[in-house]
Structures are given as structure tokens and as C-alpha cells.
Design a protein around this motif. Structure first.
Motif, short mmCIF file in Angstrom:
data_model
loop_
_atom_site.label_atom_id
_atom_site.label_comp_id
_atom_site.label_asym_id
_atom_site.label_seq_id
_atom_site.Cartn_x
_atom_site.Cartn_y
_atom_site.Cartn_z
N LEU A 1 0.84 -1.20 0.00
CA LEU A 1 0.00 0.00 0.00
C LEU A 1 0.87 1.25 0.00
N SER A 2 2.17 1.07 0.26
CA SER A 2 3.12 2.19 0.30
C SER A 2 3.84 2.30 -1.04
N HIS A 3 4.83 3.21 -1.10
CA HIS A 3 5.53 3.51 -2.34
C HIS A 3 6.23 2.28 -2.92
N THR A 4 6.10 2.09 -4.21
CA THR A 4 6.87 1.05 -4.90
C THR A 4 7.10 1.47 -6.35
N ARG A 5 8.16 0.92 -6.94
CA ARG A 5 8.45 1.18 -8.35
C ARG A 5 8.23 -0.07 -9.19
N LEU A 6 7.51 -1.02 -8.64
CA LEU A 6 7.17 -2.23 -9.38
C LEU A 6 5.75 -2.10 -9.91
N PRO A 7 5.60 -1.75 -11.19
CA PRO A 7 4.25 -1.53 -11.72
C PRO A 7 3.44 -2.83 -11.73
#
Lengths: 117, 202
Positions: free
Chosen positions: A43-49
Motif C-alpha cells: 500500500l506504500s511507495h513502490t516502483r514495481l508496476p
């Protein structure tokens, strides 16, 4: 934290702020490895689309060691250094029968996002 | 009535949010508002796609430079004086007869600022970001670029910390042109990969 003033702007613009980290971290994968992106759903920041999760591609290039944004976003500092790879995914793997002919996606993925296929 | 819109309409929600953020940063002592003006002026007048065009023209005319550019994009681009924010770690990808490259950031709008300036509105739009990865040929066709199925299309999603610049193919009939004349053929979109470099006049 100092006040950002006009005289600081040229130096900041020209210098930038790379997220590359000069630390010795062993890569988990090597060029040519078949890897599957983990099906994580933070639910937090990620760079895995989302379109990459659960899909299998091949490591094309090792970019070296960078801060891990998922961790850095919470900590506020560059943290959790790890290798980032350019990973090639064939169109058919991502889009099935709807894929364009002869098209693929290259995307940059962190060690934490990947497992050997 | 001469026209039907109110000149005293309230500012847009985005404008009000930006104003609120600027005011807060200023009140907390983190920002001199003149620094914002300096930043805006920098990207309006000093840093833009003419920088990238110089890189491309140099690569077209100097094989050794091109080799360095493809090997270590950041260092080769810095040779021409371009570096900094959102261009710290650059990868240059080369278009050939066999491969066409195009760049998107599906997560937001990551873009190589030192060489291309700030991204165009369409690059940040949800339709471009969503469609480029699933239907690159359809998107390219809407930009006027039709490529045979023999040409492999590589879409580069700049989702992480690397930033991408496309090295377009040098147009035919340009053997006699100078580096400056070549640079004039290199459009912003040709370095994103949604266009080809322009043909020479005449």
C-alpha cells in the motif's frame, strides 16, 4: 535544513542527486537469468508496476547499486542499497494474444522485486 | 456581453495547491520564493531539447563519441556540459534498421531533464503511459510513425532511477551537413522515440 535561495539553484540543477550508492553489494542475479517479478502489493511507495508483477523476463543489464525507493520513501534517506537490472519482457508474456507483433518492454527492477524463474 | 467568462474566477485547484505549498515552505524558512523563479527561468530558457539534439548530432558525426555515449551515457553527455537533476544516470538507446526504441514512465513522468528539459503534457498523460507499453505500434501510428513488423519495438519504462534518451537514426541524404545543421533535424519527440529525425530540406 538551509533555506533554498536563488544562488543555490544553478549548483543544484547541475549537480543533481543520484540515487546510486557507492557500496559493495552482491548482485542476486546475472545477465541472462530468467526472472519472475514478485506479486507484491504494498500500500506504500513502490516502483514495481502492476503490469509486471508475476511476469517472467530476462536480465539484460546490471545497472549497479541504487537505494531502494520502497524503503527510502519511508525512511527519508537513501537506504537498503541493492542492484537494479534492466529486464526484458516479451510482449506476449505481458499481454498474451493482445500483444503487438515484435514488441517488448525493458524495465528497471530492483533485487527485492525479483526471483529466479 | 462581449464574452461570457468571469475575469475574477477563482484559480484552479492545482494553482491553489501550489500556492499553499509555496507559502508553507516559505513560512517554515525552507524556501526563498525567488529560488522558484530561478528554477522556472532555468527550464524555460536554458535547459531543453536543443541540448539533446547536440548530443545526437555529435554521435552522428563522431563514431568514438557514439561508442562512449552508448557505453556510458551519463559521462558522454556530461562531456558536452549537460548533467544534473533527472539526468544523473543516463542510458542511451540506439535506433537501427532492426530496432526502434521509445520511452515512457508508466508510474509518473520520469524524463531526462538535462538533455530534453521538462516533459511535454502528453508524456505525463495517463493514456500515453498506459498505452505505450501494451500498444506501442498504435501509439506510434498516432504520432505518424508507421514501422514494419520486421522492426522490433523496444519500450523503455523509466520506472526506477535510470533516465533514457533515444539516439534516432541519421536521416538519409545528410552526408554534407554540418553538426549544427544535423542538430536542427533532431526533434524532442525523436529523442523520446515517438518520431523519427526530420529529413533535410530540399
Amino acid at each position: 535544513m538551509p533555506t533554498l535561495t536563488p544562488d543555490m539553484v544553478p549548483g543544484l540543477v547541475a549537480g543533481g542527486a543520484s540515487c546510486r550508492m557507492d557500496v559493495d553489494v552482491a548482485p542476486k542475479f546475472k545477465v541472462g537469468d530468467a526472472v519472475t517479478a514478485r506479486d507484491i502489493n504494498p500500500l506504500s511507495h513502490t516502483r514495481l508496476p502492476r503490469y509486471i508483477r508475476g511476469r517472467t523476463g530476462r536480465i539484460a543489464r546490471d545497472h549497479g547499486v541504487f537505494a531502494f525507493p520502497d524503503t527510502s520513501a519511508a525512511s527519508g534517506t537513501h537506504s537498503d542499497p541493492q542492484h537494479v537490472y534492466s529486464v526484458r519482457f516479451e510482449g506476449s508474456e505481458l499481454w498474451g494474444d493482445h500483444a503487438n507483433a515484435n514488441a517488448c518492454v525493458y524495465i528497471d527492477l530492483f533485487d527485492n522485486y525479483l526471483e529466479l524463474a | 456581453m462581449a464574452h461570457d467568462h468571469a475575469h475574477n474566477a477563482p484559480p484552479s485547484e492545482t494553482a491553489m495547491r501550489v500556492k499553499a505549498l509555496e507559502t508553507l515552505l516559505t513560512e517554515k524558512g525552507l524556501l526563498d520564493p525567488a529560488a522558484i523563479d530561478a528554477l522556472v527561468e532555468t527550464y524555460e530558457t536554458k535547459i531543453g531539447p536543443r541540448n539533446g539534439a547536440k548530443v545526437v548530432a555529435r554521435a552522428w558525426t563522431d563514431p568514438d563519441y557514439k561508442a562512449r555515449l552508448l557505453e556510458d551515457g551519463s559521462a558522454a553527455i556530461a562531456e558536452l556540459g549537460f548533467s544534473g537533476v533527472q539526468g544523473e544516470d543516463m542510458i542511451v538507446v540506439e535506433n537501427t534498421d532492426e530496432v526502434h526504441n521509445m520511452v515512457v514512465c508508466t508510474l509518473c513522468s520520469c524524463y531526462p531533464w538535462p538533455t530534453l528539459g521538462l516533459p511535454p503534457i502528453w508524456f505525463k498523460s495517463a493514456p500515453y503511459r498506459a498505452r505505450s507499453v501494451i500498444d506501442p505500434r498504435g501509439v506510434l501510428a498516432e504520432f505518424g510513425v508507421e514501422l514494419s513488423d520486421d522492426v522490433e519495438i523496444r519500450v523503455w519504462d523509466s520506472n526506477a532511477e535510470l533516465r533514457y534518451l533515444v539516439l534516432p537514426q541519421r536521416p538519409a541524404g545528410t552526408d554534407e551537413l554540418s553538426e549544427d545543421e544535423l542538430a536542427a533535424l533532431v526533434t524532442r519527440d525523436s529523442m523520446i522515440g515517438t518520431a523519427l529525425a526530420e529529413a533535410p530540406a530540399g
